[in-house]
Design a protein around this motif. Structure first.
Motif, PDB file in Angstrom:
ATOM      1  N   PRO A   1      -0.249 -13.489   3.656  1.00 17.91           N
ATOM      2  CA  PRO A   1      -0.733 -12.465   4.709  1.00 17.91           C
ATOM      3  C   PRO A   1      -0.709 -11.311   2.717  1.00 17.91           C
ATOM      4  N   VAL A   2      -1.596 -10.792   2.336  1.00 15.80           N
ATOM      5  CA  VAL A   2      -2.480 -10.416   1.081  1.00 15.80           C
ATOM      6  C   VAL A   2      -1.944  -8.545   1.092  1.00 15.80           C
ATOM      7  N   PHE A   3      -1.260  -8.375  -0.125  1.00 17.52           N
ATOM      8  CA  PHE A   3      -0.808  -6.764  -0.479  1.00 17.52           C
ATOM      9  C   PHE A   3      -1.060  -5.655  -1.329  1.00 17.52           C
ATOM     10  N   TRP A   4      -1.630  -4.541  -1.465  1.00 20.76           N
ATOM     11  CA  TRP A   4      -2.340  -3.570  -2.186  1.00 20.76           C
ATOM     12  C   TRP A   4      -1.644  -2.768  -2.266  1.00 20.76           C
ATOM     13  N   ALA A   5      -1.755  -1.636  -3.067  1.00 19.17           N
ATOM     14  CA  ALA A   5      -0.614  -0.672  -3.142  1.00 19.17           C
ATOM     15  C   ALA A   5      -1.966   0.434  -1.797  1.00 19.17           C
ATOM     16  N   CYS A   6      -0.997   1.579  -1.526  1.00 19.80           N
ATOM     17  CA  CYS A   6      -1.501   1.914  -0.631  1.00 19.80           C
ATOM     18  C   CYS A   6      -1.830   3.358  -1.028  1.00 19.80           C
ATOM     19  N   GLY A   7      -3.075   3.911  -0.778  1.00 16.71           N
ATOM     20  CA  GLY A   7      -2.769   5.565  -1.039  1.00 16.71           C
ATOM     21  C   GLY A   7      -1.886   6.825   0.204  1.00 16.71           C
ATOM     22  N   VAL A   8      -1.129   6.120   1.202  1.00 20.43           N
ATOM     23  CA  VAL A   8       0.183   6.458   2.043  1.00 20.43           C
ATOM     24  C   VAL A   8       0.982   6.699   1.178  1.00 20.43           C
ATOM     25  N   THR A   9       0.997   6.064  -0.604  1.00 19.03           N
ATOM     26  CA  THR A   9       2.237   6.036  -1.232  1.00 19.03           C
ATOM     27  C   THR A   9       2.995   7.616  -1.697  1.00 19.03           C
ATOM     28  N   PRO A  10       1.464   8.768  -1.441  1.00 17.02           N
ATOM     29  CA  PRO A  10       2.299  10.158  -2.214  1.00 17.02           C
ATOM     30  C   PRO A  10       2.817  10.885  -0.589  1.00 17.02           C
ATOM     31  N   GLN A  11       2.676  10.301   0.238  1.00 15.85           N
ATOM     32  CA  GLN A  11       3.218  10.926   1.330  1.00 15.85           C
ATOM     33  C   GLN A  11       4.953  10.602   1.659  1.00 15.85           C
TER      34      GLN A  11
END
Lengths: 263, 263
Positions: B221-231
């Motif tokens: 599994p490879v993980f990227w920072a996500c634009g849902v963070t602000p929610q």
């Protein structure tokens, strides 16, 4: 003067704080990022932060302090931005009001400081790849020019982009674009090359800031967006107060140049 | 439903504005950047802009509007951010108050909108290089997880980083890092790979948002920072009001994916 090429940033910041260093920081703490300073009161900070977001090539942000905080907590632990730069410039309503060795008597609790990446980082990378950087050879300041390229405005801030120029041999220009593209945090790839007149520079031998350098027959002038842009903007939009470093007198951080490389 | 893969963004935004499209935008306007939305009142905008500056991997800013302005002037000429997203979420004091097809009755003249880059851009680049993106194969939403990686706080904003996950075959991981490193404007290189527990994910098959996908024996599994963070941040810090897109229902811009590549 002691050779500070291989000194640690916190040691040199301490010497600057004590007043033992008052001149330009070029060549100090080799391998470490140096930065441009913009300090503004809180009420102007949103507009400037947005200006930097909209103009990342001239204003690449490395860190923004909390309101009133003098320490750059991420890029320079234990630093004091009111004392750790050898020479500051204070602009009031667009006029250069004076140059100071420290800001203690001027400091306000509503000040916010912005550290912007500086071309020293990519110049190191160019030299490491065997590219001559003329003004370093000459031991002079890089030539800088006010162009006809307008920054994207944000709130009260607007004005022309300032560029720095380095003459590059024709067969090295692509390499120079590649190397500097790796560093978007310190102005990144050139924004223009070849014809200075196209960006509003009438006499390449009369820079608006810094010192003139020779362009040889086998070289073309290559232009990068420059961290002096906020000073040109301050002169135009005349904010109540803006404090910057004096050209060449930079803030030395604890981060390494290679940490800013995206690839 | 008409195939919108090759439609122009302004045409699709017009259809969304008329209510003709109400579902997710994945696959629409192939080659064009889609973005996450955060809309806040002016008095919270400085803190959020600083939060984005300090957390560029989860919050890569593509454009910030002027106060009260509904148009994204640079990335989507003629757009209206109050109508051009198929589904909005309104958070009040940290609670999801509702989902809406448009914001006309909710709009305030002190609103500022932030468009953040979205992983759709690098997923296109991965597919172009022959890398399978599992949730696209499955026609499902990408799995997202709340991690134990704290964002750098800024003003009122603080909270955990949300990541998205894609399973990648062992022999393709380096290539995937290289491809996504080219796109710092849409989350850039992965922030973690391998062991989900190290970043606080206890059950990789139970995502906090989106849909679970299979991880095969030859994949990690490879993980990227996500634009849902602000929610996730909004749920924690409970601002008076924050408006976002509903997951998968993005803002389609006029800029091409390749324009965001740094190299």
């Amino acid at each position: 003067m002691r050779d500070l090429s291989f000194s640690k940033p916190f040691e040199v910041r301490k010497m600057i704080r004590k007043g033992e260093i008052q001149g330009p920081t070029s060549g100090m703490c080799r391998g470490y990022v140096q930065g441009n300073l913009v300090t503004l009161p809180k009420k102007l900070a949103y507009d400037f932060l947005l200006f930097a977001q909209r103009n990342p090539k001239s204003c690449p942000l490395l860190e923004v302090t909390n309101e009133g905080c003098k320490e750059l907590k991420t890029i320079a632990t234990g630093s004091d931005i009111s004392t750790d730069i050898p020479k500051y410039r204070v602009y009031e309503k667009g006029k250069l009001q004076g140059e100071y060795g420290e800001l203690k008597s001027i400091w306000r609790d509503d000040f916010i400081s912005f550290i912007l990446g500086c071309s020293f980082t990519f110049e190191s990378a160019l030299i490491d790849e065997g590219i001559e950087v003329r003004h370093i050879t000459n031991k002079s300041n890089v030539p800088m020019y006010i162009t006809n390229i307008e920054c994207k405005p944000a709130g009260i801030f607007s004005g022309p982009t300032v560029v720095s120029m380095r003459p590059i041999p024709l067969d090295k220009v692509s390499k120079v674009v590649q190397i500097t593209s790796r560093y978007p945090g310190v102005h990144g790839a050139p924004i223009h090359m070849g014809n200075p007149k196209l960006i509003g520079i009438n006499d390449i031998y009369k820079p608006d800031f810094g010192d003139s350098v020779e362009i040889k027959d086998n070289e073309i002038p290559v232009f990068w967006a420059c961290g002096v842009t906020p000073q040109a903007v301050a002169m135009k939009v005349k904010p109540e107060i803006m404090i910057t470093h004096a050209p060449g007198h930079m803030f030395i951080t604890d981060i390494k140049n290679h940490e800013l490389a995206v690839l």
